[in-house]
Write a protein that holds these residues in place. Structure first.
Motif: not given
Length: 243
Positions: A7-29
């Motif tokens: 990415r620093k050299h201009g290549y592109r990769c979008q992760l995570p893909p659209e529709g992916w949901e995290r298994e955990t959320s909040g401050e602990e993650n």
């Protein structure tokens, strides 16, 4: 780290893909969504796009601790060699470029040139965990007398390194030394490929299911790594083939 450099050299990769949901959320993650996704789906193909086009220029996947980077062009191959190999010496001493796996067909003479025996190797891509393999064919003249299919990781045992998935000799050519000649050719191929690190690279046999095959590979220096007789292996460059 590899994606960050791309990415620093201009290549592109979008992760995570659209529709992916995290298994955990909040401050602990405290992990980024991208890191969490990569840790969960490390074995899948992750596509990297060009700097100014939507062409796929790299495909990256991680299998059994090895990072596989497929390069679509000579330019992207040169980029990997110039910019990613420096991880070995700088920020990631645990990262090292083990070898290059060109997608080519190569034929070499085997043994006495007068015997007309050659070995042809063909390397190509699949997808995901089965993403790359090399087919070896031992020929006498134009007739295939033995062949072997090798991948680059033993998925069943989670062992990285060249792995014999298929190894067979035509019935009418058995017990004439062709199995050993083919195995020697395969060993030479991988030792040349991983020359700088051969003593660290495992050479595996996947699902050695018959007593005859098990004993034959044991005589060639392979060890029983799972105590079941099915998963055999050795390190390249360490044990020579037995007589």
């Amino acid at each position: 780290a590899a994606l960050d450099i791309m990415r620093k050299h201009g290549y592109r990769c979008q992760l995570p893909p659209e529709g992916w949901e995290r298994e955990t959320s909040g401050e602990e993650n405290k992990k980024s969504p991208e890191l969490e996704y990569l840790e969960e789906y490390h074995y899948e193909d992750h596509k990297v796009l060009g700097k100014s086009t939507d062409d796929i220029v790299f495909v990256m996947t991680e299998t059994c601790g090895w990072l596989h980077i497929r390069c679509a062009t000579k330019e992207t191959e040169d980029f990997v060699l110039e910019h990613l190999a420096i991880l070995t010496e700088e920020s990631r001493p645990d990262f090292r470029m083990l070898g290059r796996v060109p997608h080519v067909e190569v034929t070499t003479k085997m043994g006495d040139s007068a015997n007309g025996v050659t070995m042809t190797s063909r390397t190509g891509n699949g997808a995901g965990e089965d993403g790359i393999s090399t087919l070896f064919e031992l020929k006498k003249g134009t007739k295939i007398v033995a062949k072997s299919l090798c991948t680059y990781a033993n998925i069943g045992m989670q062992n990285p390194g060249p792995t014999i998935e298929l190894f067979e000799v035509a019935e009418e050519w058995r017990c004439q030394g062709y199995a050993k000649l083919l195995l020697q050719g395969i060993t030479d191929h991988f030792e040349n490929m991983f020359f700088a690190h051969i003593e660290e690279v495992k050479f595996n046999v996947f699902r050695c299911e018959t007593d005859h095959a098990h004993e034959w590979f044991r005589r060639q220096g392979f060890r029983d790594w799972d105590d079941s007789g099915e998963e055999l292996g050795k390190y390249l460059g360490v044990e020579a083939l037995s007589d």
